[in-house]
Motif scaffolding. Structure first.
Motif, PDB file in Angstrom:
ATOM      1  N   GLU A 123     -45.610-133.926 -67.541  1.00 42.90           N
ATOM      2  CA  GLU A 123     -44.155-134.025 -67.709  1.00 42.90           C
ATOM      3  C   GLU A 123     -43.431-132.771 -68.214  1.00 42.90           C
ATOM      4  O   GLU A 123     -42.714-132.806 -69.219  1.00 42.90           O
ATOM      5  CB  GLU A 123     -43.813-135.240 -68.585  1.00 42.90           C
ATOM      6  N   PRO A 124     -43.597-131.666 -67.493  1.00 44.83           N
ATOM      7  CA  PRO A 124     -42.787-130.488 -67.826  1.00 44.83           C
ATOM      8  C   PRO A 124     -41.334-130.739 -67.416  1.00 44.83           C
ATOM      9  O   PRO A 124     -41.070-131.611 -66.587  1.00 44.83           O
ATOM     10  CB  PRO A 124     -43.401-129.387 -66.952  1.00 44.83           C
ATOM     11  N   ALA A 125     -40.388-129.980 -67.982  1.00 45.23           N
ATOM     12  CA  ALA A 125     -38.974-130.128 -67.605  1.00 45.23           C
ATOM     13  C   ALA A 125     -38.779-129.680 -66.158  1.00 45.23           C
ATOM     14  O   ALA A 125     -38.008-130.264 -65.408  1.00 45.23           O
ATOM     15  CB  ALA A 125     -38.096-129.301 -68.543  1.00 45.23           C
ATOM     16  N   SER A 126     -39.477-128.610 -65.778  1.00 44.75           N
ATOM     17  CA  SER A 126     -39.456-128.151 -64.388  1.00 44.75           C
ATOM     18  C   SER A 126     -40.788-127.479 -64.089  1.00 44.75           C
ATOM     19  O   SER A 126     -41.483-127.010 -64.997  1.00 44.75           O
ATOM     20  CB  SER A 126     -38.297-127.176 -64.161  1.00 44.75           C
ATOM     21  N   LEU A 127     -41.137-127.477 -62.808  1.00 44.18           N
ATOM     22  CA  LEU A 127     -42.433-126.928 -62.408  1.00 44.18           C
ATOM     23  C   LEU A 127     -42.290-126.252 -61.047  1.00 44.18           C
ATOM     24  O   LEU A 127     -41.955-126.907 -60.065  1.00 44.18           O
ATOM     25  CB  LEU A 127     -43.461-128.074 -62.324  1.00 44.18           C
ATOM     26  N   GLU A 128     -42.472-124.933 -61.009  1.00 42.73           N
ATOM     27  CA  GLU A 128     -42.329-124.179 -59.760  1.00 42.73           C
ATOM     28  C   GLU A 128     -43.536-123.261 -59.586  1.00 42.73           C
ATOM     29  O   GLU A 128     -44.293-123.037 -60.530  1.00 42.73           O
ATOM     30  CB  GLU A 128     -41.047-123.330 -59.790  1.00 42.73           C
ATOM     31  N   ILE A 129     -43.643-122.730 -58.367  1.00 44.73           N
ATOM     32  CA  ILE A 129     -44.760-121.825 -58.053  1.00 44.73           C
ATOM     33  C   ILE A 129     -44.229-120.455 -57.634  1.00 44.73           C
ATOM     34  O   ILE A 129     -43.267-120.363 -56.875  1.00 44.73           O
ATOM     35  CB  ILE A 129     -45.592-122.379 -56.870  1.00 44.73           C
ATOM     36  N   CYS A 130     -44.895-119.423 -58.118  1.00 46.87           N
ATOM     37  CA  CYS A 130     -44.649-118.066 -57.643  1.00 46.87           C
ATOM     38  C   CYS A 130     -45.980-117.503 -57.159  1.00 46.87           C
ATOM     39  O   CYS A 130     -46.920-117.352 -57.943  1.00 46.87           O
ATOM     40  CB  CYS A 130     -44.088-117.206 -58.781  1.00 46.87           C
ATOM     41  N   ALA A 131     -46.073-117.254 -55.862  1.00 47.43           N
ATOM     42  CA  ALA A 131     -47.329-116.738 -55.297  1.00 47.43           C
ATOM     43  C   ALA A 131     -47.096-115.343 -54.739  1.00 47.43           C
ATOM     44  O   ALA A 131     -46.111-115.102 -54.036  1.00 47.43           O
ATOM     45  CB  ALA A 131     -47.833-117.661 -54.198  1.00 47.43           C
ATOM     46  N   LEU A 132     -48.011-114.437 -55.030  1.00 46.80           N
ATOM     47  CA  LEU A 132     -47.873-113.082 -54.496  1.00 46.80           C
ATOM     48  C   LEU A 132     -47.980-113.092 -52.974  1.00 46.80           C
ATOM     49  O   LEU A 132     -47.217-112.440 -52.293  1.00 46.80           O
ATOM     50  CB  LEU A 132     -48.948-112.160 -55.084  1.00 46.80           C
ATOM     51  N   MET A 133     -48.961-113.867 -52.472  1.00 45.07           N
ATOM     52  CA  MET A 133     -49.154-113.909 -51.011  1.00 45.07           C
ATOM     53  C   MET A 133     -49.379-115.326 -50.521  1.00 45.07           C
ATOM     54  O   MET A 133     -49.843-116.184 -51.266  1.00 45.07           O
ATOM     55  CB  MET A 133     -50.378-113.072 -50.626  1.00 45.07           C
ATOM     56  N   THR A 134     -49.082-115.530 -49.255  1.00 43.01           N
ATOM     57  CA  THR A 134     -49.379-116.805 -48.622  1.00 43.01           C
ATOM     58  C   THR A 134     -49.832-116.544 -47.192  1.00 43.01           C
ATOM     59  O   THR A 134     -49.407-115.585 -46.559  1.00 43.01           O
ATOM     60  CB  THR A 134     -48.157-117.756 -48.673  1.00 43.01           C
ATOM     61  N   LYS A 135     -50.766-117.390 -46.742  1.00 40.50           N
ATOM     62  CA  LYS A 135     -51.226-117.311 -45.348  1.00 40.50           C
ATOM     63  C   LYS A 135     -50.772-118.602 -44.672  1.00 40.50           C
ATOM     64  O   LYS A 135     -51.515-119.582 -44.648  1.00 40.50           O
ATOM     65  CB  LYS A 135     -52.755-117.257 -45.292  1.00 40.50           C
ATOM     66  N   PRO A 136     -49.549-118.619 -44.145  1.00 41.05           N
ATOM     67  CA  PRO A 136     -48.979-119.869 -43.622  1.00 41.05           C
ATOM     68  C   PRO A 136     -49.829-120.502 -42.522  1.00 41.05           C
ATOM     69  O   PRO A 136     -49.906-121.721 -42.427  1.00 41.05           O
ATOM     70  CB  PRO A 136     -47.624-119.436 -43.066  1.00 41.05           C
ATOM     71  N   SER A 137     -50.500-119.697 -41.723  1.00 41.96           N
ATOM     72  CA  SER A 137     -51.269-120.244 -40.598  1.00 41.96           C
ATOM     73  C   SER A 137     -52.501-121.028 -41.054  1.00 41.96           C
ATOM     74  O   SER A 137     -53.108-121.746 -40.272  1.00 41.96           O
ATOM     75  CB  SER A 137     -51.707-119.123 -39.653  1.00 41.96           C
ATOM     76  N   ARG A 138     -52.888-120.903 -42.318  1.00 39.18           N
ATOM     77  CA  ARG A 138     -54.077-121.575 -42.840  1.00 39.18           C
ATOM     78  C   ARG A 138     -53.756-122.867 -43.590  1.00 39.18           C
ATOM     79  O   ARG A 138     -54.659-123.588 -44.030  1.00 39.18           O
ATOM     80  CB  ARG A 138     -54.799-120.639 -43.815  1.00 39.18           C
TER      81      ARG A 138
END
Ligand code: IMP
Ligand code: MG
Length: 186
Positions: A123-138
């Motif tokens: 139960e955090p007040a908000s929860l987000e992600i910051c990723a340096l890289m992503t491989k959308p095709s995977r």
């Protein structure tokens, strides 16, 4: 200057130091704007995200704290099974906190998807992600990522925190190993 053993292993630099520095600064500015007036808790996923997180933090201008989690997926090293084990849990209670999970790379999305469900239950007040890289095709499972540094193709990359069997994290750029290049690329 002669090449080091480490540099000789590199086949192709995918994201150079300048490009990393510029993008990380942009992400820091974006995060700072979005969290204006709030206290932020950055959660780094060990070990790969440490390098990115250390640089990102120095561009964040709102008050922030850090904590770390270590997780491991069962199965072999290059394919994620989706079954995740917590090796090191957080020191801090995140209930009511604004939490930003910092990850090096999202591949299938299975690891982060498990982690987000686990953190959400606290139960955090908000929860987000910051990723340096992503491989959308995977991607096998959809994970909502608020901040993305770079979209990259389906290549196995090392450097700037990313490893192959614990090595190459200390490369200051993101690269594909020479042993991973296809014959046509050499
Ligand atoms: P996912 O659960 O498939 O999204 O796996 C994400 C994790 O796999 C990342 O946190 C990395 O530790 C690892 N990983 C995925 N792709 C790469 C890569 O290209 N190089 C190094 N590690 C990777
Ligand atoms: Mg990792």
């Amino acid at each position: 200057m002669s090449q080091t053993e480490l540099e000789r292993a590199v086949g192709e630099v995918l994201i150079d130091e300048d490009t990393l520095r510029t993008r990380v600064a942009e992400l820091g500015a974006e995060v700072s704007g979005d969290y204006e007036g709030r206290d932020l808790l950055l959660i780094g996923v060990l070990k790969g995200a440490v390098f990115f997180m250390a640089d990102l933090m120095r561009h964040i201008t709102v008050p922030c704290e850090v904590d770390f989690m270590a997780i491991s997926s069962y199965g072999d090293s290059t394919d994620t099974s989706g079954i995740v084990r917590i090796l090191k849990d957080l020191d801090i209670n995140i209930e009511g906190r604004d939490v930003l999970v910092v990850e090096d790379i999202i591949d299938s999305g299975l690891t982060l998807s498990y982690l987000m469900r686990n953190l959400e239950s606290r139960e955090p007040a908000s929860l987000e992600i910051c990723a340096l890289m992503t491989k959308p095709s995977r991607r096998q499972i959809d994970v909502p990522v608020r901040y993305i540094g770079f979209e990259i193709p389906d290549r196995f990359v090392v450097g700037y925190g990313l490893d192959l069997a614990e090595r190459y994290r200390n490369l200051p750029y993101v690269a594909v190993l020479a042993s991973d290049l296809q014959p046509a690329e050499i």
